[in-house]
Structures are given as structure tokens and as C-alpha cells.
Design a protein around this motif. Sequence first.
Motif, PDB file in Angstrom:
ATOM      1  N   ALA A 172       1.078  -1.583  -0.271  1.00  0.00           N
ATOM      2  CA  ALA A 172       0.181   0.008   0.289  1.00  0.00           C
ATOM      3  C   ALA A 172       0.657   0.946  -0.264  1.00  0.00           C
ATOM      4  O   ALA A 172       1.935   1.449   0.341  1.00  0.00           O
ATOM      5  N   CYS A 204      -5.727   4.780  -3.213  1.00  0.00           N
ATOM      6  CA  CYS A 204      -6.097   3.770  -1.970  1.00  0.00           C
ATOM      7  C   CYS A 204      -6.676   3.518  -0.158  1.00  0.00           C
ATOM      8  O   CYS A 204      -7.516   3.012  -0.099  1.00  0.00           O
ATOM      9  N   CYS A 239      -7.435   1.645   2.462  1.00  0.00           N
ATOM     10  CA  CYS A 239      -7.567   0.254   2.385  1.00  0.00           C
ATOM     11  C   CYS A 239      -6.310   0.619   2.436  1.00  0.00           C
ATOM     12  O   CYS A 239      -4.965   0.759   2.543  1.00  0.00           O
ATOM     13  N   CYS A 242      -3.460  -4.666   0.717  1.00  0.00           N
ATOM     14  CA  CYS A 242      -2.025  -5.426   0.500  1.00  0.00           C
ATOM     15  C   CYS A 242      -1.049  -5.939   1.422  1.00  0.00           C
ATOM     16  O   CYS A 242       0.606  -5.691   1.704  1.00  0.00           O
ATOM     17  N   CYS A 279      -1.797  -2.931  -6.765  1.00  0.00           N
ATOM     18  CA  CYS A 279      -3.104  -4.267  -6.965  1.00  0.00           C
ATOM     19  C   CYS A 279      -3.664  -3.179  -8.387  1.00  0.00           C
ATOM     20  O   CYS A 279      -3.046  -2.595  -8.834  1.00  0.00           O
ATOM     21  N   MET A 332      -8.044  -8.319  -3.688  1.00  0.00           N
ATOM     22  CA  MET A 332      -6.764  -7.910  -4.405  1.00  0.00           C
ATOM     23  C   MET A 332      -6.449  -8.829  -5.152  1.00  0.00           C
ATOM     24  O   MET A 332      -6.589  -9.842  -5.025  1.00  0.00           O
TER      25      MET A 332
HETATM   26  S1  SF4 Z   1      -4.718  -3.823  -1.528  1.00  0.00           S
HETATM   27 FE1  SF4 Z   1      -4.391  -2.029  -3.752  1.00  0.00          FE
HETATM   28  S2  SF4 Z   1      -6.316  -0.097  -3.703  1.00  0.00           S
HETATM   29 FE2  SF4 Z   1      -6.104  -1.679  -1.240  1.00  0.00          FE
HETATM   30  S3  SF4 Z   1      -3.743  -0.248  -0.628  1.00  0.00           S
HETATM   31 FE3  SF4 Z   1      -3.297  -2.121  -1.669  1.00  0.00          FE
HETATM   32  S4  SF4 Z   1      -3.108  -1.217  -3.784  1.00  0.00           S
HETATM   33 FE4  SF4 Z   1      -3.730   0.634  -2.165  1.00  0.00          FE
END
Ligand code: SF4
Length: 140
Positions: A2, A18, A21, A24, A65, A85
Motif C-alpha cells: 500500500a 488507496c 485500504c 495489500c 494492486c 486484492m
Molecule cells: S490493495 Fe490496492 S487499493 Fe488497497 S492499499 Fe493495496 S494498492 Fe491500494
Amino acid sequence: MAFPEEGQGPVLVPGRDCGSCSLCCILPDIAEFDKPANQPCRHCLPGGGCDAYDVRPSTCREFYCLWRTDPTLGDDWEPRLSRMMLYAQGPQLTVLVEPEAGAIWLEAPYLGWLEARARAVKPEGGYVVVYSAESLVVFK
Ligand code: SF4
Ligand code: SF4
């Protein structure tokens, strides 16, 4: 992982971020710092964020992601909403499902999209693998 920096690495889909979130930083196992799957990284801050942001490893700096980088992936796939994810390695697509989200990946529109993706990458030798609490399923 992230908290990637805008303007570095792959081209990002405009209008997506992000936000809060951290999937990841939670779902994958990360061998570099002995992080097991489905457990928050020891650097995760409550409510989102990284307490090692300035010195986070390249694995984290370079990771986005698929929802952040693939404009063909609709907003249904936003990780905070889908609770999944996705990341691609060549023609292979890996899907990590939040353990608490159960079989959400079997619901519409997710399952249909995963099946279609598997059909599309099959000629290149690709496939789709879904890791959830209940199962490991491969679409070929
Ligand atoms: S899973 Fe995707 S949206 Fe979520 S923190 Fe990681 S890169 Fe960002
Ligand atoms: S070091 Fe920071 S960016 Fe990397 S997985 Fe841990 S919390 Fe996420």
C-alpha cells in the motif's frame, strides 16, 4: 504494498486511490520480512498507514494492486468493496480474498469476470487462482 507514490512505477488509473485500504499489507505473505498471509504487517498503523513509510522495502514501493493499474477492472473491484486484492504476473492473475469475506468471490459480478479472464488468458498459458479462507481454486 500500500501507499505507493503517485507518478512512480506503473501508470495508475486516474481517480483511484488507496484511501484507507491496507489489504495489500494484510493478505499476502511477504517473505522479505517474514510476514505470514492474512495478518497485518507489523508496520501497519491502526486505521491505515505505514509506520515505516519512508524506509519501506522495494516490494512495497513498487507494488500496486490491479484495481489501481487496470482501467478495465470496474469499480466493483475496489478492494474496500470487493474485499479482494488482485495482482497479475504476466498472464497469471492471483486473487486474495479477505478471510472474513468468505465466498464473496463467487457472487456476481466477480465470478463471471474471473471465468472470462481465465478464458482470455488461456491461449497465453495463463490462468486465474483464487485464495480464500475456504479454498484454493484455479481457473484454467
Ligand atoms: S490493495 Fe490496492 S487499493 Fe488497497 S492499499 Fe493495496 S494498492 Fe491500494
Ligand atoms: S512495510 Fe508498510 S507498506 Fe510495506 S507491507 Fe508493511 S505496512 Fe504495508
